[in-house]
Scaffold this motif. Structure first.
Motif, mmCIF file in Angstrom:
data_model
loop_
_atom_site.group_PDB
_atom_site.id
_atom_site.type_symbol
_atom_site.label_atom_id
_atom_site.label_comp_id
_atom_site.label_asym_id
_atom_site.label_seq_id
_atom_site.Cartn_x
_atom_site.Cartn_y
_atom_site.Cartn_z
ATOM 1 N N PHE A 232 0.848 -1.235 -0.031
ATOM 2 C CA PHE A 232 -0.075 0.176 0.013
ATOM 3 C C PHE A 232 0.897 1.283 0.164
ATOM 4 O O PHE A 232 0.428 2.213 -0.642
ATOM 5 C CB PHE A 232 -0.979 0.005 1.071
ATOM 6 C CG PHE A 232 -2.126 -0.890 1.139
ATOM 7 C CD1 PHE A 232 -3.215 -0.398 0.337
ATOM 8 C CD2 PHE A 232 -2.119 -2.252 1.392
ATOM 9 C CE1 PHE A 232 -4.536 -1.257 0.131
ATOM 10 C CE2 PHE A 232 -3.362 -2.983 1.207
ATOM 11 C CZ PHE A 232 -4.339 -2.424 0.498
ATOM 12 N N GLN A 233 2.021 1.224 0.736
ATOM 13 C CA GLN A 233 2.937 2.367 0.884
ATOM 14 C C GLN A 233 3.448 2.624 -0.437
ATOM 15 O O GLN A 233 3.771 3.815 -0.916
ATOM 16 C CB GLN A 233 3.937 2.016 1.994
ATOM 17 C CG GLN A 233 3.541 1.943 3.353
ATOM 18 C CD GLN A 233 4.481 1.771 4.309
ATOM 19 O OE1 GLN A 233 5.155 0.840 4.477
ATOM 20 N NE2 GLN A 233 4.806 3.026 4.943
ATOM 21 N N TYR A 234 3.725 1.734 -1.275
ATOM 22 C CA TYR A 234 4.346 1.848 -2.499
ATOM 23 C C TYR A 234 3.397 2.950 -3.471
ATOM 24 O O TYR A 234 3.883 4.024 -4.049
ATOM 25 C CB TYR A 234 4.501 0.548 -3.338
ATOM 26 C CG TYR A 234 5.141 0.475 -4.513
ATOM 27 C CD1 TYR A 234 6.691 0.803 -4.736
ATOM 28 C CD2 TYR A 234 4.341 0.778 -5.853
ATOM 29 C CE1 TYR A 234 7.127 0.569 -5.980
ATOM 30 C CE2 TYR A 234 4.992 0.637 -7.210
ATOM 31 C CZ TYR A 234 6.352 0.507 -7.099
ATOM 32 O OH TYR A 234 6.998 0.839 -8.400
ATOM 33 N N PHE A 235 2.452 2.746 -3.559
ATOM 34 C CA PHE A 235 1.337 3.822 -4.326
ATOM 35 C C PHE A 235 0.986 4.816 -3.615
ATOM 36 O O PHE A 235 0.890 5.961 -4.159
ATOM 37 C CB PHE A 235 -0.147 2.687 -4.584
ATOM 38 C CG PHE A 235 0.295 1.519 -5.452
ATOM 39 C CD1 PHE A 235 0.686 1.615 -6.643
ATOM 40 C CD2 PHE A 235 0.214 0.346 -4.845
ATOM 41 C CE1 PHE A 235 1.003 0.616 -7.554
ATOM 42 C CE2 PHE A 235 0.562 -0.696 -5.581
ATOM 43 C CZ PHE A 235 1.000 -0.878 -6.772
ATOM 44 N N ALA A 236 0.728 4.792 -2.377
ATOM 45 C CA ALA A 236 0.486 6.044 -1.396
ATOM 46 C C ALA A 236 1.535 6.827 -1.718
ATOM 47 O O ALA A 236 1.694 8.192 -2.022
ATOM 48 C CB ALA A 236 0.188 5.720 -0.105
ATOM 49 N N ALA A 237 2.890 6.532 -1.399
ATOM 50 C CA ALA A 237 4.004 7.543 -1.614
ATOM 51 C C ALA A 237 4.221 8.057 -3.091
ATOM 52 O O ALA A 237 4.776 9.248 -3.112
ATOM 53 C CB ALA A 237 5.368 6.487 -1.428
ATOM 54 N N ARG A 238 3.457 7.321 -3.917
ATOM 55 C CA ARG A 238 3.631 8.112 -5.426
ATOM 56 C C ARG A 238 2.022 8.714 -5.492
ATOM 57 O O ARG A 238 2.004 9.355 -6.743
ATOM 58 C CB ARG A 238 3.540 6.788 -6.443
ATOM 59 C CG ARG A 238 5.103 6.348 -6.563
ATOM 60 C CD ARG A 238 5.088 4.998 -7.094
ATOM 61 N NE ARG A 238 6.613 4.578 -7.089
ATOM 62 C CZ ARG A 238 7.260 3.988 -6.042
ATOM 63 N NH1 ARG A 238 6.561 4.084 -4.809
ATOM 64 N NH2 ARG A 238 8.425 3.609 -6.092
ATOM 65 N N SER A 239 1.274 9.165 -4.582
ATOM 66 C CA SER A 239 0.362 9.911 -4.643
ATOM 67 C C SER A 239 -0.668 9.152 -5.582
ATOM 68 O O SER A 239 -1.642 9.632 -6.378
ATOM 69 C CB SER A 239 0.279 11.198 -4.924
ATOM 70 O OG SER A 239 1.373 11.909 -4.066
ATOM 71 N N ASP A 240 -0.516 7.778 -5.903
ATOM 72 C CA ASP A 240 -1.375 6.868 -6.961
ATOM 73 C C ASP A 240 -2.628 6.594 -5.995
ATOM 74 O O ASP A 240 -2.704 5.301 -5.682
ATOM 75 C CB ASP A 240 -0.538 5.886 -7.351
ATOM 76 C CG ASP A 240 -1.285 5.149 -8.292
ATOM 77 O OD1 ASP A 240 -2.492 5.489 -8.562
ATOM 78 O OD2 ASP A 240 -0.674 4.297 -8.951
ATOM 79 N N THR A 241 -3.529 7.302 -5.954
ATOM 80 C CA THR A 241 -4.747 6.854 -5.080
ATOM 81 C C THR A 241 -5.436 5.813 -5.888
ATOM 82 O O THR A 241 -6.140 5.031 -5.152
ATOM 83 C CB THR A 241 -5.753 8.117 -4.592
ATOM 84 O OG1 THR A 241 -4.965 9.064 -4.169
ATOM 85 C CG2 THR A 241 -6.721 7.768 -3.821
ATOM 86 N N GLU A 242 -5.548 6.018 -7.185
ATOM 87 C CA GLU A 242 -6.309 4.956 -7.766
ATOM 88 C C GLU A 242 -5.507 3.492 -7.639
ATOM 89 O O GLU A 242 -6.189 2.488 -7.657
ATOM 90 C CB GLU A 242 -6.069 5.511 -9.219
ATOM 91 C CG GLU A 242 -7.355 4.519 -9.866
ATOM 92 C CD GLU A 242 -8.723 4.597 -9.339
ATOM 93 O OE1 GLU A 242 -9.008 5.561 -8.672
ATOM 94 O OE2 GLU A 242 -9.175 3.369 -9.583
ATOM 95 N N GLY A 243 -4.271 3.656 -7.708
ATOM 96 C CA GLY A 243 -3.520 2.322 -7.129
ATOM 97 C C GLY A 243 -3.959 1.651 -5.825
ATOM 98 O O GLY A 243 -4.007 0.443 -5.674
ATOM 99 N N VAL A 244 -4.002 2.593 -4.839
ATOM 100 C CA VAL A 244 -4.262 2.195 -3.546
ATOM 101 C C VAL A 244 -5.589 1.566 -3.632
ATOM 102 O O VAL A 244 -5.718 0.646 -2.813
ATOM 103 C CB VAL A 244 -4.230 3.524 -2.463
ATOM 104 C CG1 VAL A 244 -4.623 2.836 -1.178
ATOM 105 C CG2 VAL A 244 -2.853 3.967 -2.331
ATOM 106 N N ARG A 245 -6.549 2.186 -4.372
ATOM 107 C CA ARG A 245 -8.023 1.754 -4.116
ATOM 108 C C ARG A 245 -8.000 0.180 -5.119
ATOM 109 O O ARG A 245 -8.678 -0.494 -4.488
ATOM 110 C CB ARG A 245 -8.831 2.690 -5.282
ATOM 111 C CG ARG A 245 -10.197 2.515 -5.002
ATOM 112 C CD ARG A 245 -11.046 3.216 -6.096
ATOM 113 N NE ARG A 245 -10.822 4.772 -5.689
ATOM 114 C CZ ARG A 245 -11.461 5.478 -4.804
ATOM 115 N NH1 ARG A 245 -12.151 4.842 -3.917
ATOM 116 N NH2 ARG A 245 -11.014 6.744 -4.731
ATOM 117 N N LEU B 156 -5.550 -2.024 -5.209
ATOM 118 C CA LEU B 156 -5.033 -2.709 -4.095
ATOM 119 C C LEU B 156 -6.079 -3.202 -3.217
ATOM 120 O O LEU B 156 -6.237 -4.351 -2.596
ATOM 121 C CB LEU B 156 -3.533 -2.339 -3.754
ATOM 122 C CG LEU B 156 -2.983 -3.075 -2.805
ATOM 123 C CD1 LEU B 156 -2.315 -4.319 -3.240
ATOM 124 C CD2 LEU B 156 -1.667 -2.372 -2.180
ATOM 125 N N ALA B 157 -6.688 -2.072 -2.822
ATOM 126 C CA ALA B 157 -7.649 -2.175 -1.495
ATOM 127 C C ALA B 157 -8.713 -3.218 -2.068
ATOM 128 O O ALA B 157 -9.164 -4.054 -1.328
ATOM 129 C CB ALA B 157 -8.145 -0.980 -1.000
#
Ligand code: AMP
Ligand code: MG
Length: 492
Positions: free
Chosen positions: A185-198, A200-201
């Motif tokens: 999760f941190q990988y995407f959050a650190a890139r401000s890739d909210t769509e990636g976080v979503r 993954l979630a």
């Protein structure tokens, strides 16, 4: 006949930023040294076919099985509190996912199978010693009933890996209900890739927490579910004296399994401040610090999920704090319930917590062996003469006497018979744990003498940790002073 893996891959359907496609690097002369046959069957694999030259080639990464879609997963992580925006599988390659006999999706991953785009300066390889350690300890954890990744196989590659000295190389086949970490999760959050976080979630909800999909607030339910599993997991660790050793966020599974057996160790004598890992100089990951660190890691996860909790940042933070607040209660309840069981109580009464704590304090002061104290206490529940066996474990045996009296007064308040109490205690107080000196001896024999007999014997004993095994009674013994393992190493 060729080995058939019934792969049904889903992670590779996620966006390309989630992973890198990479094939294992062939090795010189693979030799299968261990196959976990029951686990193979559980995964729908044919153990006889795996136990063949072709099987060894697959398990060493020399041959890619049909249906595999090999990838290295991207993740970030806080290592000893410092954030690294890109870690990823530097020496692990996911072959694919299968559905096991219980309908559970499981990852099959090779660890030590060569470099990947995430290897940084590493060689992508693993040495035999750490592979055997992970095999032994992960399988011991499974037999103890603690959620964990599993070990399907170990192969020797026939090549050396360069560490401080050249060492025999090996590959471990790791099985996990997934390899998704807080650090993913941190990988995407650190890139401000909210769509990636979503994305993954959503994947994690579908895979591990399907009930969350039906909740009014699915992402809130996801965070709550991960917190609950991690709280239970860490409680289980403490109850068997396990020290993970490197609880970085990249080694923290969102499925709530114990993952990444590096410098882990079980403690012998009880010492809440115990640290084995050579690189944990500050004691960040000491035995008794583990609940606090789990919460710290979960707080990092919560931060990643903030944009999914609410568009209003303050509201999201407030909500995350409320959810994180549930950790303490969940952990304490699991831990205290477990401790009560360890001393043979069937009910909860005022004063029980203090009773257990007084035992632990006396154990710490008197260097009492954690595992043996509770195991012998189980037998003392049947026969008061057993107190002699317990008190011997204390540096000052008389230090145990007053506590034993209080304990006996407490247990007679319950209707269960001594035999019932003993039986119940023996299901939660193992006789056998992977003691460090035993693990070291196994590794020494394998690495220096190519002798795997001690490895097999230790595995067989640890497969039944709650049963007395009179022929192997000495495996329950703590180390002699000269056998004590003072430090463990990552061995990467
Ligand atoms: P670990 O300490 O095993 O949790 O690994 C931390 C990070 O270092 C992960 O990104 C690993 O993939 C990477 N790593 C560890 N050992 C090696 C190695 N021998 N070669 C390449 N990467 C490695
Ligand atoms: Mg790791």
């Amino acid at each position: 006949m060729t080995v058939h893996f019934p792969f049904q891959n889903t992670y590779t359907a996620l966006p390309a930023s989630f992973f890198a496609r990479v094939v294992p690097t062939p090795v010189a002369a693979p030799r299968l040294i261990k196959l976990n046959r029951p686990l193979a069957v559980q995964l729908g694999l044919d153990p006889d076919l795996l136990d063949s030259p072709e099987g060894a080639e697959i398990l060493a990464g020399k041959r890619v099985p049909e249906g595999a879609d090999p990838i290295a997963m991207a993740y970030a992580g806080h290592q000893f509190g410092h954030f690294v925006p890109q870690l990823g599988d530097g020496r692990a390659i996911l072959l694919g996912e299968v559905i096991d006999a219980d309908g559970v999706r499981r990852d099959i991953q090779l660890k030590g199978s060569g470099p990947t785009p995430f290897s940084r300066r590493g060689d992508g390889r693993a040495a035999l010693g750490p592979v055997l350690r992970e095999y032994i300890v992960s399988e011991a954890m499974a037999a103890l009933g603690i959620p964990t990744t599993r070990s399907l196989a170990a192969v020797i590659t026939g090549e050396n890996v360069m560490r401080e000295t050249p060492l025999p190389g090996a590959v471990l086949t790791r099985v996990a209900s997934s390899h998704i970490r807080v650090g993913t999760f941190q990988y995407f959050a650190a890139r401000s890739d909210t769509e990636g976080v979503r994305r993954l979630a959503d994947h994690v909800i579908a895979r591990h927490y399907p009930h969350a999909a039906d909740a009014e607030r699915p992402y809130r339910a996801l965070l709550e579910a991960v917190i609950a599993r991690q709280a239970d997991l860490v409680a289980r660790w403490l109850l068997v004296g396990f020290i993970h050793g490197v609880m970085n966020t990249d080694n923290s599974s969102v499925a709530g399994e114990t993952i990444d057996y590096g410098p882990c160790a079980f403690m012998d004598h009880y010492d809440p401040a115990k640290v084995f890992s050579s690189i944990d100089e500050q004691g960040r990951y000491a035995y008794a610090n583990q609940p606090r660190i789990a919460l710290w890691n979960l707080t990092r996860l919560a931060e990643c999920l903030l944009p999914l909790l609410s568009d209003d940042k303050d509201k999201a933070i407030e909500e995350a704090q409320t959810i994180l607040g549930e950790f303490a209660e969940r952990f304490t309840s699991a831990y205290q319930t477990g401790l009560r069981r360890k001393i043979g109580l069937f009910t909860a009464r005022d004063g029980d917590e203090a009773l257990v704590q007084d035992l632990l304090d006396t154990m710490a002061k008197n260097h009492a062996d954690f595992t043996l104290t509770f195991r012998r206490l189980s037998d003392a529940a049947l026969d008061p003469d057993g107190d002699t066996e317990v008190r011997q474990l204390f540096a000052d045996p008389s230090a145990h006497d007053e506590w034993a009296k209080r304990w006996r007064q407490r247990i007679i308040e319950e209707p269960q018979t001594p035999a019932e109490r003993q039986a119940a205690m023996r299901t939660v107080n193992p006789a056998f744990i992977p003691r460090n000196h035993r693990v070291e001896a196994v590794i020494e024999a394998a690495v220096n003498r190519d002798d795997f007999t001690p490895f097999e014997e230790l595995l067989a004993v640890l497969a039944k940790p709650y049963q007395d095994q009179p022929d192997f009674a000495d495996y329950a013994d703590p180390p002699e002073p000269h056998q004590c393992v003072l430090q463990t190493f990552c061995g990467t």
